[in-house]
Scaffold this motif. Structure first.
Motif, PDB file in Angstrom:
ATOM      1  N   LEU A 137      27.236  38.139  40.680  1.00  0.00           N
ATOM      2  CA  LEU A 137      28.420  38.891  40.909  1.00  0.00           C
ATOM      3  C   LEU A 137      29.533  38.124  40.637  1.00  0.00           C
ATOM      4  O   LEU A 137      29.879  36.982  40.847  1.00  0.00           O
ATOM      5  CB  LEU A 137      28.614  39.340  42.334  1.00  0.00           C
ATOM      6  N   MET A 138      30.562  38.620  39.731  1.00  0.00           N
ATOM      7  CA  MET A 138      31.559  38.022  39.298  1.00  0.00           C
ATOM      8  C   MET A 138      32.580  39.086  39.173  1.00  0.00           C
ATOM      9  O   MET A 138      32.806  40.269  39.020  1.00  0.00           O
ATOM     10  CB  MET A 138      31.512  37.603  37.795  1.00  0.00           C
ATOM     11  N   LEU A 139      33.863  38.729  40.188  1.00  0.00           N
ATOM     12  CA  LEU A 139      34.972  39.704  40.345  1.00  0.00           C
ATOM     13  C   LEU A 139      36.519  38.721  39.986  1.00  0.00           C
ATOM     14  O   LEU A 139      36.322  37.660  40.064  1.00  0.00           O
ATOM     15  CB  LEU A 139      34.895  39.806  41.843  1.00  0.00           C
ATOM     16  N   ASP A 140      37.120  39.681  39.481  1.00  0.00           N
ATOM     17  CA  ASP A 140      38.533  39.245  39.077  1.00  0.00           C
ATOM     18  C   ASP A 140      39.418  39.729  40.395  1.00  0.00           C
ATOM     19  O   ASP A 140      39.757  41.033  40.208  1.00  0.00           O
ATOM     20  CB  ASP A 140      39.096  39.593  37.807  1.00  0.00           C
ATOM     21  N   VAL A 141      40.041  39.093  41.092  1.00  0.00           N
ATOM     22  CA  VAL A 141      40.512  39.696  42.481  1.00  0.00           C
ATOM     23  C   VAL A 141      42.154  39.382  42.268  1.00  0.00           C
ATOM     24  O   VAL A 141      42.475  38.182  41.952  1.00  0.00           O
ATOM     25  CB  VAL A 141      40.076  39.178  43.651  1.00  0.00           C
ATOM     26  N   ASN A 142      42.906  40.227  42.469  1.00  0.00           N
ATOM     27  CA  ASN A 142      44.514  40.047  42.899  1.00  0.00           C
ATOM     28  C   ASN A 142      44.879  40.466  44.233  1.00  0.00           C
ATOM     29  O   ASN A 142      44.521  41.616  44.629  1.00  0.00           O
ATOM     30  CB  ASN A 142      45.278  40.751  41.724  1.00  0.00           C
ATOM     31  N   ILE A 143      45.444  39.831  45.027  1.00  0.00           N
ATOM     32  CA  ILE A 143      45.882  40.031  46.540  1.00  0.00           C
ATOM     33  C   ILE A 143      47.633  40.183  46.184  1.00  0.00           C
ATOM     34  O   ILE A 143      48.083  38.952  45.699  1.00  0.00           O
ATOM     35  CB  ILE A 143      45.338  39.078  47.295  1.00  0.00           C
ATOM     36  N   ASN A 144      47.978  41.031  46.932  1.00  0.00           N
ATOM     37  CA  ASN A 144      49.465  41.204  47.221  1.00  0.00           C
ATOM     38  C   ASN A 144      50.248  40.170  48.072  1.00  0.00           C
ATOM     39  O   ASN A 144      49.219  39.465  48.824  1.00  0.00           O
ATOM     40  CB  ASN A 144      49.881  42.323  47.668  1.00  0.00           C
ATOM     41  N   THR A 145      51.525  39.943  48.150  1.00  0.00           N
ATOM     42  CA  THR A 145      52.052  39.065  48.992  1.00  0.00           C
ATOM     43  C   THR A 145      51.927  39.426  50.387  1.00  0.00           C
ATOM     44  O   THR A 145      52.076  40.839  50.761  1.00  0.00           O
ATOM     45  CB  THR A 145      53.535  39.015  48.658  1.00  0.00           C
ATOM     46  N   ASN A 146      51.349  38.658  51.384  1.00  0.00           N
ATOM     47  CA  ASN A 146      51.278  38.846  52.797  1.00  0.00           C
ATOM     48  C   ASN A 146      49.974  39.771  52.734  1.00  0.00           C
ATOM     49  O   ASN A 146      49.857  40.788  53.947  1.00  0.00           O
ATOM     50  CB  ASN A 146      52.485  39.502  53.474  1.00  0.00           C
ATOM     51  N   GLY A 147      49.145  39.842  51.728  1.00  0.00           N
ATOM     52  CA  GLY A 147      48.124  40.673  51.973  1.00  0.00           C
ATOM     53  C   GLY A 147      46.952  40.345  52.529  1.00  0.00           C
ATOM     54  O   GLY A 147      46.597  39.091  53.059  1.00  0.00           O
ATOM     55  N   GLU A 166      51.661  34.630  49.076  1.00  0.00           N
ATOM     56  CA  GLU A 166      52.212  35.156  47.890  1.00  0.00           C
ATOM     57  C   GLU A 166      51.369  35.782  47.142  1.00  0.00           C
ATOM     58  O   GLU A 166      50.099  35.729  47.281  1.00  0.00           O
ATOM     59  CB  GLU A 166      52.737  33.651  47.129  1.00  0.00           C
ATOM     60  N   GLU A 167      51.840  36.477  45.993  1.00  0.00           N
ATOM     61  CA  GLU A 167      50.803  37.173  44.887  1.00  0.00           C
ATOM     62  C   GLU A 167      49.914  36.256  44.328  1.00  0.00           C
ATOM     63  O   GLU A 167      50.320  35.225  43.973  1.00  0.00           O
ATOM     64  CB  GLU A 167      51.538  37.965  44.018  1.00  0.00           C
ATOM     65  N   SER A 168      48.603  36.501  44.413  1.00  0.00           N
ATOM     66  CA  SER A 168      47.655  35.411  43.949  1.00  0.00           C
ATOM     67  C   SER A 168      46.698  35.919  43.225  1.00  0.00           C
ATOM     68  O   SER A 168      46.431  37.291  43.289  1.00  0.00           O
ATOM     69  CB  SER A 168      47.160  34.710  45.182  1.00  0.00           C
ATOM     70  N   GLY A 169      45.908  35.371  42.373  1.00  0.00           N
ATOM     71  CA  GLY A 169      44.596  35.891  41.343  1.00  0.00           C
ATOM     72  C   GLY A 169      43.624  34.749  41.779  1.00  0.00           C
ATOM     73  O   GLY A 169      43.794  33.789  41.769  1.00  0.00           O
ATOM     74  N   PHE A 170      42.127  35.346  41.905  1.00  0.00           N
ATOM     75  CA  PHE A 170      41.297  34.480  41.959  1.00  0.00           C
ATOM     76  C   PHE A 170      39.838  35.142  41.517  1.00  0.00           C
ATOM     77  O   PHE A 170      39.810  36.298  41.437  1.00  0.00           O
ATOM     78  CB  PHE A 170      41.020  33.886  43.661  1.00  0.00           C
TER      79      PHE A 170
END
Length: 284
Positions: free
Chosen positions: A179-189, A240-244
């Motif tokens: 499984l490979m995911l590209d995930v973005n999470i919002n600020t305070n998410g 903070e807005e982040s990507g992983f």
């Protein structure tokens, strides 16, 4: 209460150079393979000028691995010994099964002098290492996306399943359940991802996230890889807005012998790969 995964090990990315002088961040490679199984390597390529891209990745061989190349900004041109010529664009990805042998090149295609992407090496089960090479190119529009209240998740490889959601990527690998995911999470998410395999890792490429375990909350900063415990949901928060990137799968628990671009199960098989390459039989 559902259990959640906790951080058991962290790896910081290190600057490296590969191909014809391409500058990149190498996150995982070489031993201990057992820690990463079934994954073998993760590189992050991020450039804001052509000098960092050197001469790209000229023709080179592979045997015994699958490569997954995911582009966030820019793309690359793939050419190989079979006459294939493919271009992967902004937001797209390519999966390649090298099988018994491929000789290919990968040349960067920057967008306004910028390039950002990742390449993963995924191990092939012993019984399939000498299979025929295969490819699949996936455009950005064909990568399924899961929109969440506090972010979004692109499913690059494999499938996500829970009681409410069933999302499957164009590439599914049954042998490793990769499984490979590209995930973005919002600020305070806050996100909870239903990842069911025993091996789960996350690599943060932008910002910082917190892994919320049952008994701990561990921050994972930009340019760090976290290896997580073997069971439970994957719960994360961010200030903070982040990507992983998420990498998950089931270990093969097989011997791993790697030398350069070849990954097999024994020293003898590696020696044979080099002999086959020198004598022109690798891609026969």
């Amino acid at each position: 209460m559902k259990s959640t995964r906790s951080v058991i090990h962290c790896i910081d990315a290190v600057p490296a150079s590969d191909g014809a002088g391409v500058q990149l961040k190498r996150i995982m490679s070489q031993p201990p393979h057992r820690l990463m199984d079934p994954f073998l390597m993760l590189d992050e390529l991020k450039a804001d000028d052509n000098e960092s891209l050197g001469g790209g990745f000229p023709p080179h061989p592979h045997r015994g691995i699958e490569t997954i190349s995911c582009m966030l900004v820019g793309g690359f041109r793939h050419e190989d010994h079979m006459g294939n010529r493919r271009e992967v664009g902004n937001g797209g990805m390519q999966w390649m099964n090298s099988g018994r042998g491929v000789i290919h090149s990968e040349m960067p295609l920057p967008e306004q002098d910028r390039l950002h992407g990742f390449q993963v090496w995924l191990n092939i089960p012993r019984q399939a290492k000498m299979s025929d090479p295969q490819y699949l190119d996936v455009n950005r529009a064909d990568i399924p996306e899961w929109i969440l209240p506090d972010g979004k998740c692109r499913v690059l490889v494999g499938a996500l399943h829970n009681e409410e959601t069933q999302i499957q990527a164009p590439v599914v690998r049954e042998g490793t359940q990769a499984l490979m995911l590209d995930v973005n999470i919002n600020t305070n998410g806050r996100l909870v991802l239903p990842v069911t395999t025993s091996k789960v890792m996350i690599y943060v490429y932008h910002g910082s996230v917190n892994v919320v375990g049952n008994e701990s909350v561990i921050p994972v900063n930009q340019s760090s890889l976290a290896v997580l415990s073997e069971s439970g949901d994957l719960e994360l928060t961010a200030s903070e807005e982040s990507g992983f990137i998420v990498l998950a799968g089931e270990p093969l628990n097989e011997p791993v012998v790697q030398s350069g671009p070849f990954v097999m199960n024994s020293d003898e098989e590696i020696e044979q790969a080099f002999v086959d390459y020198r004598e022109g039989r690798l891609v026969g």
